[in-house]
Motif scaffolding. Structure first.
Motif, PDB file in Angstrom:
ATOM      1  N   ARG A  31       0.809  -1.214   0.000  1.00  0.00           N
ATOM      2  CA  ARG A  31       0.000   0.000   0.000  1.00  0.00           C
ATOM      3  C   ARG A  31       0.841   1.263   0.000  1.00  0.00           C
ATOM      4  O   ARG A  31       0.429   2.275  -0.571  1.00  0.00           O
ATOM      5  N   THR A  32       1.979   1.263   0.666  1.00  0.00           N
ATOM      6  CA  THR A  32       2.746   2.485   0.876  1.00  0.00           C
ATOM      7  C   THR A  32       4.038   2.563   0.088  1.00  0.00           C
ATOM      8  O   THR A  32       4.543   3.662  -0.153  1.00  0.00           O
ATOM      9  N   GLY A  33       4.619   1.404  -0.291  1.00  0.00           N
ATOM     10  CA  GLY A  33       5.912   1.424  -0.949  1.00  0.00           C
ATOM     11  C   GLY A  33       7.077   1.577   0.003  1.00  0.00           C
ATOM     12  O   GLY A  33       8.222   1.727  -0.445  1.00  0.00           O
ATOM     13  N   TRP A  34       6.835   1.562   1.308  1.00  0.00           N
ATOM     14  CA  TRP A  34       7.919   1.685   2.292  1.00  0.00           C
ATOM     15  C   TRP A  34       8.754   0.410   2.306  1.00  0.00           C
ATOM     16  O   TRP A  34       8.280  -0.667   1.946  1.00  0.00           O
ATOM     17  N   PRO A  35       9.995   0.486   2.765  1.00  0.00           N
ATOM     18  CA  PRO A  35      10.851  -0.714   2.810  1.00  0.00           C
ATOM     19  C   PRO A  35      10.229  -1.816   3.669  1.00  0.00           C
ATOM     20  O   PRO A  35       9.688  -1.555   4.748  1.00  0.00           O
ATOM     21  N   TYR A  36      10.356  -3.053   3.189  1.00  0.00           N
ATOM     22  CA  TYR A  36       9.710  -4.174   3.878  1.00  0.00           C
ATOM     23  C   TYR A  36      10.387  -4.503   5.205  1.00  0.00           C
ATOM     24  O   TYR A  36       9.708  -4.840   6.188  1.00  0.00           O
ATOM     25  N   GLY A  37      11.710  -4.414   5.248  1.00  0.00           N
ATOM     26  CA  GLY A  37      12.429  -4.780   6.466  1.00  0.00           C
ATOM     27  C   GLY A  37      11.993  -3.999   7.695  1.00  0.00           C
ATOM     28  O   GLY A  37      11.635  -4.594   8.720  1.00  0.00           O
ATOM     29  N   PRO A  38      12.006  -2.659   7.651  1.00  0.00           N
ATOM     30  CA  PRO A  38      11.544  -1.901   8.826  1.00  0.00           C
ATOM     31  C   PRO A  38      10.085  -2.162   9.174  1.00  0.00           C
ATOM     32  O   PRO A  38       9.719  -2.170  10.357  1.00  0.00           O
ATOM     33  N   LEU A  39       9.241  -2.363   8.160  1.00  0.00           N
ATOM     34  CA  LEU A  39       7.840  -2.654   8.450  1.00  0.00           C
ATOM     35  C   LEU A  39       7.704  -3.974   9.202  1.00  0.00           C
ATOM     36  O   LEU A  39       6.950  -4.068  10.184  1.00  0.00           O
ATOM     37  N   LEU A  40       8.422  -4.999   8.748  1.00  0.00           N
ATOM     38  CA  LEU A  40       8.369  -6.293   9.437  1.00  0.00           C
ATOM     39  C   LEU A  40       8.936  -6.176  10.845  1.00  0.00           C
ATOM     40  O   LEU A  40       8.401  -6.772  11.789  1.00  0.00           O
ATOM     41  N   ARG A  41       9.989  -5.399  11.002  1.00  0.00           N
ATOM     42  CA  ARG A  41      10.566  -5.210  12.326  1.00  0.00           C
ATOM     43  C   ARG A  41       9.573  -4.548  13.277  1.00  0.00           C
ATOM     44  O   ARG A  41       9.451  -4.930  14.440  1.00  0.00           O
ATOM     45  N   ASP A  42       8.830  -3.552  12.775  1.00  0.00           N
ATOM     46  CA  ASP A  42       7.823  -2.910  13.615  1.00  0.00           C
ATOM     47  C   ASP A  42       6.702  -3.877  13.980  1.00  0.00           C
ATOM     48  O   ASP A  42       6.178  -3.851  15.101  1.00  0.00           O
ATOM     49  N   GLU A  43       6.324  -4.728  13.024  1.00  0.00           N
ATOM     50  CA  GLU A  43       5.282  -5.704  13.311  1.00  0.00           C
ATOM     51  C   GLU A  43       5.745  -6.700  14.373  1.00  0.00           C
ATOM     52  O   GLU A  43       4.994  -7.046  15.289  1.00  0.00           O
ATOM     53  N   LEU A  44       6.970  -7.164  14.259  1.00  0.00           N
ATOM     54  CA  LEU A  44       7.495  -8.107  15.251  1.00  0.00           C
ATOM     55  C   LEU A  44       7.615  -7.447  16.622  1.00  0.00           C
ATOM     56  O   LEU A  44       7.361  -8.088  17.649  1.00  0.00           O
ATOM     57  N   ARG A  45       7.992  -6.181  16.645  1.00  0.00           N
ATOM     58  CA  ARG A  45       8.085  -5.483  17.921  1.00  0.00           C
ATOM     59  C   ARG A  45       6.703  -5.345  18.567  1.00  0.00           C
ATOM     60  O   ARG A  45       6.559  -5.429  19.787  1.00  0.00           O
TER      61      ARG A  45
END
Length: 482
Positions: free
Chosen positions: A243-257
């Motif tokens: 949806r946003t085009g943001w980098p996947y790594g930081p998004l996954l890290r935020d989800e895991l946190r």
């Protein structure tokens, strides 16, 4: 603090009252809105992929490549929805063919999920309906009801969870509160994954033979919860990336946190309900859902407090605009652009919050000046005066009770960029871009502003941040008017 725009723009600003900032939306919703609005005006954004010699190895892909990336991204959403539809459709067809096993149990858990979706806490947050998620997980893990073995399979779990989630979110669609297709797809796929890992082992007797009711069973449930949470986090990050085009790594890290917060409560409640129903029957469901329901309302209040806190900071940042020290809307544009660049560089959500608050208040030290600097540009001032303004701004920020990291970023705005933290470098670059691009056609627009920043990477700006800014501009992620 504000960098130097073109000399033609350095005209004194008269005080402007402006209107109060009443935006109560979350930061993620703001970024998505800004991205959508700027994509309509991307024709004037930089299209070059060749950096200047000062950039060294920092190369920014061209605008076409980034637009192609964003055009391909929705296929991830389509794929997730198709997978969820295939699982739900297969479950519905199988249920019609073979009938509903233990319809009372299916109805009870379906009603539980519907109620959980109805009392969802809004579109913000990783899990807007934690009670519905706990109910879906409990039904996927259910092994018995009051001592009688459960007979439902994976396909019936997908059918009940999908139908209940759709029924519970229908009122939200009617009131246009939030889109729900991705939410329902996540719910169906996560529940189907948990049921696939558990129900076949239970029906075949392997689970009872290996684990029974001893410590091995607790270990099995723990491992299953970890795998299910990881599956949900991967899906959520992939959908957000599309949806946003943001980098996947930081998004996954935020989800895991975030799993350490509401995710832990959802998993624990789902397991407790499944185990309690096996012994006590359906009466255990309302009893054990009360703690999670109270947690949900507490999180809603916490989100409201955070929105109010952010509005207070934004209102304080407008003091320089009302007094005529900076152009109207300057702090808001710098904050939005800084947050977009920070996310492009992979900053975590707490770091993005610090970055946004510091960007909103980066010019607050100018209130110490007797006369406003033309156009709010402090770069022509002597270095000692710039340092004094930055230190006074940091002192003001400390008095507001904001996190100390915010004050540090504000205080370091006048330092050489090689000595600044990354957040201060981002604000410095975004602030300079907003100043340079604000003149529209007279200054050559965004392309001219970006080239000026690239020419200044040898002394004033971090090349990595400038190229991240170029990528944000190329993908339409900058605030309107920047």
């Amino acid at each position: 603090m504000s960098s130097a725009p073109d000399p033609e723009r350095r005209t004194p600003r008269t005080p402007s009252a402006g209107r109060p900032d009443a935006d109560a939306a979350s930061s993620r919703s703001q970024e998505q809105s800004l991205t959508a609005r700027l994509s309509r005006t991307s024709s004037g954004l930089p299209r070059t992929s060749t950096p200047s010699p000062a950039h060294g190895r920092h190369r920014a892909p061209g605008a076409r490549a980034f637009r192609a990336r964003r055009e391909r991204a929705p296929w991830t959403v389509v794929g997730v929805r198709v997978a969820a539809g295939a699982v739900g459709g297969a479950g519905f067809a199988w249920t019609l063919w073979s009938g509903v096993e233990q319809p009372g149990t299916a109805l009870a858990f379906g009603f539980f999920i519907v109620v959980g979706e109805l009392v969802r806490r809004g579109p913000e947050g990783r899990e807007p309906a934690p009670l519905g998620a706990a109910g879906a997980l409990a039904y996927a893990l259910l092994g018995a009801v009051g001592g009688e073995p459960a007979a439902h399979g994976v396909l019936q779990v997908a059918t009940v969870v999908g139908a209940a989630a759709l029924a519970g979110t229908a009122p939200h669609v009617a009131y246009s509160r939030t889109p729900v297709l991705d939410h329902i797809a996540r719910r169906v796929l996560t529940a189907a994954f948990a049921a696939t890992c558990c129900q076949p082992l239970r029906v075949s007797g392997v689970l009872d033979t290996w684990a029974g009711q001893g410590p091995q069973y607790a270990v099995f449930l723990l491992l299953l919860l970890v795998l299910t949470a990881l599956c949900d986090a991967v899906l959520c990050a992939a959908l957000a990336r599309a949806r946003t085009g943001w980098p996947y790594g930081p998004l996954l890290r935020d989800e895991l946190r975030s799993l350490l917060g509401i995710g832990t409560a959802v998993c624990a409640t789902g397991v407790v309900i499944a185990l309690a129903v096996e012994v006590a029957g359906f009466w255990a469901m309302p009893v054990f859902c009360v703690p999670l329901l109270l947690t949900q309302f507490s999180l809603r209040r916490y989100a409201e407090v955070r929105n109010t806190y952010r509005q207070t900071i934004a209102s304080l940042a407008r003091a320089t605009e009302v007094a005529g020290y900076t152009p109207p809307g300057h702090a808001r544009r710098v904050a939005a652009l800084s947050r977009a660049v920070g996310r492009e560089l992979g900053l975590s959500e707490p770091d993005l919050t610090v970055l946004e608050y510091a960007a909103l208040m980066h010019d607050i030290g100018q209130l110490s000046l007797v006369d406003p600097v033309p156009a709010g540009a402090t770069e022509p001032l002597p270095p000692e005066e710039q340092r004094r303004i930055a230190l006074l701004g940091g002192a003001v920020v400390r008095q507001t009770g904001v996190r100390p990291e915010v004050a540090v970023v504000v205080e370091r705005q006048a330092d050489p960029y090689r000595e600044q933290p990354l957040t201060a470098r981002i604000i410095r670059t975004a602030n300079a871009y907003v100043d340079l691009a604000g003149g529209g056609g007279r200054l050559g627009g965004p392309l001219s502003a970006l080239e000026r920043l690239r020419l200044g990477t040898a002394k004033d700006y971090e090349p990595r941040v400038v190229e991240a800014l170029a990528r944000v501009l190329a993908t339409g992620g900058a605030p309107p008017g920047a």
